[in-house]
Enzyme design. Structure first.
Site, PDB file in Angstrom:
ATOM      1  N   GLY A  29      36.214  -9.940  24.595  1.00 18.12           N
ATOM      2  CA  GLY A  29      36.334 -10.007  23.147  1.00 18.12           C
ATOM      3  C   GLY A  29      35.681  -8.803  22.506  1.00 18.12           C
ATOM      4  O   GLY A  29      35.704  -7.698  23.043  1.00 18.12           O
ATOM      5  N   SER A  30      35.038  -9.016  21.360  1.00 21.37           N
ATOM      6  CA  SER A  30      34.430  -7.931  20.605  1.00 21.37           C
ATOM      7  C   SER A  30      33.432  -7.139  21.451  1.00 21.37           C
ATOM      8  O   SER A  30      33.556  -5.930  21.618  1.00 21.37           O
ATOM      9  CB  SER A  30      33.725  -8.499  19.367  1.00 21.37           C
ATOM     10  OG  SER A  30      33.006  -7.482  18.692  1.00 21.37           O
ATOM     11  N   SER A  56      43.584 -11.968  26.926  1.00 25.18           N
ATOM     12  CA  SER A  56      42.949 -10.645  26.973  1.00 25.18           C
ATOM     13  C   SER A  56      43.274  -9.875  28.240  1.00 25.18           C
ATOM     14  O   SER A  56      42.990  -8.682  28.334  1.00 25.18           O
ATOM     15  CB  SER A  56      41.424 -10.790  26.848  1.00 25.18           C
ATOM     16  OG  SER A  56      41.065 -11.378  25.629  1.00 25.18           O
ATOM     17  N   ASP A  86      28.505 -18.529  23.136  1.00 29.77           N
ATOM     18  CA  ASP A  86      27.298 -19.235  23.582  1.00 29.77           C
ATOM     19  C   ASP A  86      27.595 -20.639  24.091  1.00 29.77           C
ATOM     20  O   ASP A  86      27.096 -21.050  25.138  1.00 29.77           O
ATOM     21  CB  ASP A  86      26.285 -19.343  22.428  1.00 29.77           C
ATOM     22  CG  ASP A  86      25.641 -18.015  22.078  1.00 29.77           C
ATOM     23  OD1 ASP A  86      25.488 -17.175  22.982  1.00 29.77           O
ATOM     24  OD2 ASP A  86      25.286 -17.823  20.901  1.00 29.77           O
ATOM     25  N   HIS A 111      22.712 -12.040  24.438  1.00 26.42           N
ATOM     26  CA  HIS A 111      22.021 -12.955  23.518  1.00 26.42           C
ATOM     27  C   HIS A 111      21.282 -13.964  24.391  1.00 26.42           C
ATOM     28  O   HIS A 111      21.823 -14.437  25.392  1.00 26.42           O
ATOM     29  CB  HIS A 111      23.039 -13.640  22.607  1.00 26.42           C
ATOM     30  CG  HIS A 111      22.448 -14.599  21.610  1.00 26.42           C
ATOM     31  ND1 HIS A 111      21.230 -14.393  20.983  1.00 26.42           N
ATOM     32  CD2 HIS A 111      22.911 -15.782  21.123  1.00 26.42           C
ATOM     33  CE1 HIS A 111      20.987 -15.392  20.158  1.00 26.42           C
ATOM     34  NE2 HIS A 111      21.992 -16.250  20.235  1.00 26.42           N
ATOM     35  N   GLU A 198      20.637 -14.408  11.134  1.00 24.45           N
ATOM     36  CA  GLU A 198      22.008 -14.815  10.824  1.00 24.45           C
ATOM     37  C   GLU A 198      22.038 -15.913   9.769  1.00 24.45           C
ATOM     38  O   GLU A 198      22.835 -15.870   8.821  1.00 24.45           O
ATOM     39  CB  GLU A 198      22.705 -15.323  12.090  1.00 24.45           C
ATOM     40  CG  GLU A 198      23.011 -14.244  13.114  1.00 24.45           C
ATOM     41  CD  GLU A 198      23.412 -14.817  14.467  1.00 24.45           C
ATOM     42  OE1 GLU A 198      23.832 -14.033  15.328  1.00 24.45           O
ATOM     43  OE2 GLU A 198      23.302 -16.053  14.667  1.00 24.45           O
ATOM     44  N   GLU A 230      31.649  -7.780  -9.151  1.00 24.60           N
ATOM     45  CA  GLU A 230      30.214  -7.651  -9.401  1.00 24.60           C
ATOM     46  C   GLU A 230      29.342  -8.345  -8.359  1.00 24.60           C
ATOM     47  O   GLU A 230      28.250  -7.866  -8.042  1.00 24.60           O
ATOM     48  CB  GLU A 230      29.873  -8.199 -10.801  1.00 24.60           C
ATOM     49  CG  GLU A 230      30.567  -7.480 -11.945  1.00 24.60           C
ATOM     50  CD  GLU A 230      30.253  -5.986 -11.994  1.00 24.60           C
ATOM     51  OE1 GLU A 230      29.180  -5.581 -11.498  1.00 24.60           O
ATOM     52  OE2 GLU A 230      31.096  -5.227 -12.518  1.00 24.60           O
ATOM     53  N   SER A 255      20.948   2.808 -11.052  1.00 24.89           N
ATOM     54  CA  SER A 255      20.438   3.126 -12.390  1.00 24.89           C
ATOM     55  C   SER A 255      19.053   2.513 -12.603  1.00 24.89           C
ATOM     56  O   SER A 255      18.644   1.580 -11.898  1.00 24.89           O
ATOM     57  CB  SER A 255      21.397   2.567 -13.449  1.00 24.89           C
ATOM     58  OG  SER A 255      21.349   1.144 -13.437  1.00 24.89           O
TER      59      SER A 255
END
Length: 342
Positions: A29-30, A56, A86, A111, A198, A230, A255
């Site tokens: 994956g990532s 994959s 996980d 992890h 997280e 905004e 600013s």
């Protein structure tokens, strides 16, 4: 005060320690694709382990990698890096990896969740280490390709061979992380701080803050598109400034009106009560309460009912509809699709 951790760089790492070793990347994956491709480009012998029927497989093979069923990849490898979700790791480890571990192998993680919460308990004759990049996989890959690197955490949970740290550092160099720095930590520290960051700040905190701001302006009668610009769109502009030059650099770039509002209004939002809540969040992570709740919901018995309900609920927030329209105005509106598909 905690002892200052060491940071390792290229000159502290010996990539040649990986010569003659086979590295199995479990998952594509990532993070998986970035680890596999970076290590391959660094001259390492890399294979990929995937479950039967994984979508994959074709992608990994098209990128020049040899793909095997997870159990076979684990059996062939000297170094096994687990990069799947996980909640899936413990079952996969028990079925495919544990029966194929050899004395002297190195088991790696990005992890510490499954090791720290004792969901995976490796035998005493293997090294257990961590290299955890502090960026999404596509960034780990693109930084490497640009000749740079992504900072990583490095940790040793179990040193069976006496060479665990040196091997982990070599892996970190192959990944490109040593170009930026490998910060020494522990599985416990990485797990607890990562989950807290997280939940309390990066995902839970920031998303809730932006959406609540959006709701407040909309409920006061302002155009939702104004509210999106905004409270949500401009978040990236501010975070990029902080990323580049810290809070002081960000405040220098905005600013005086914005800077004054920052000082007087921030403490009204993030109050001592907020910090008390953060401490409770951290406590639930430290004592395993969060992990237990998460794993129960993600289990076959839990069926991800709560997780999927929350995902659906949040996907239906009005800011998502407005945001989809706003993002069509920009040339990068398909950027996320590119990231997912690359």
């Amino acid at each position: 005060m905690a002892q200052e951790a060491r940071i390792f760089y290229q000159e502290d790492c010996n990539l040649s320690l990986l010569e003659g070793k086979t590295i199995a990347i479990i998952g594509y994956g990532s993070q998986g694709h970035a680890h596999a491709l970076n290590l391959k480009d660094s001259g390492c012998n890399v294979i990929v382990g995937l479950y039967e029927g994984s979508k994959s497989k074709a992608k990994a093979e098209a990128q020049g990698l040899k793909v095997y069923p997870t159990a076979q990849a684990a059996k062939m490898a000297d170094i096994i890096m687990i990069l799947i979700n996980d909640e899936k790791q413990a079952k996969m480890y028990k079925e495919d990896i544990e029966p194929n571990l050899k004395a002297g192998d190195m088991l790696m993680f990005a992890h510490g969740f499954n090791i720290h919460y004792n969901l995976i308990n490796p035998p005493k004759d293997v090294d257990v280490t961590m290299i955890a990049p502090k960026a999404p996989g596509h960034t780990v890959r693109s930084e490497y390709q640009a000749g740079k690197g992504t900072p990583c955490l490095v940790a040793v949970h179990q040193d069976a061979t006496g060479k665990a740290l040196d091997l982990a550092l070599a892996y970190g160099a192959g990944l490109g992380g040593a170009r930026a720095g490998l910060l020494e930590t522990t599985f416990r520290t990485e797990t607890e701080t990562d989950l807290f960051g997280e939940q309390a700040v990066l995902c839970g905190g920031v998303c809730a803050l932006m959406q609540t701001g959006f709701e407040t302006l909309c409920e006061a009668g302002y155009d939702p598109r104004n509210a999106y610009f905004e409270c949500i769109h401009e978040m990236k502009l501010i975070v990029d400034l902080i990323y580049q030059s810290g809070f002081a650099g960000m405040r220098y770039s905005i600013s005086n009106t914005a800077e004054y509002g920052d000082y007087v209004t921030g403490p009204k939002l993030i109050t001592p009560e907020t910090k008390k809540t953060m401490k409770k969040i951290l406590s639930d992570i430290q004592d395993g309460t969060f992990a237990k709740e998460f794993l129960l919901d993600m289990s076959d018995a839990g069926g991800q009912v709560h997780f999927q309900m929350m995902r659906k609920l949040h996907a239906e927030h009005p800011s998502e509809k407005v945001g989809a329209e706003i993002r069509k105005l920009y040339s990068w509106n398909n950027e996320n699709d590119k990231l997912i598909n690359n």
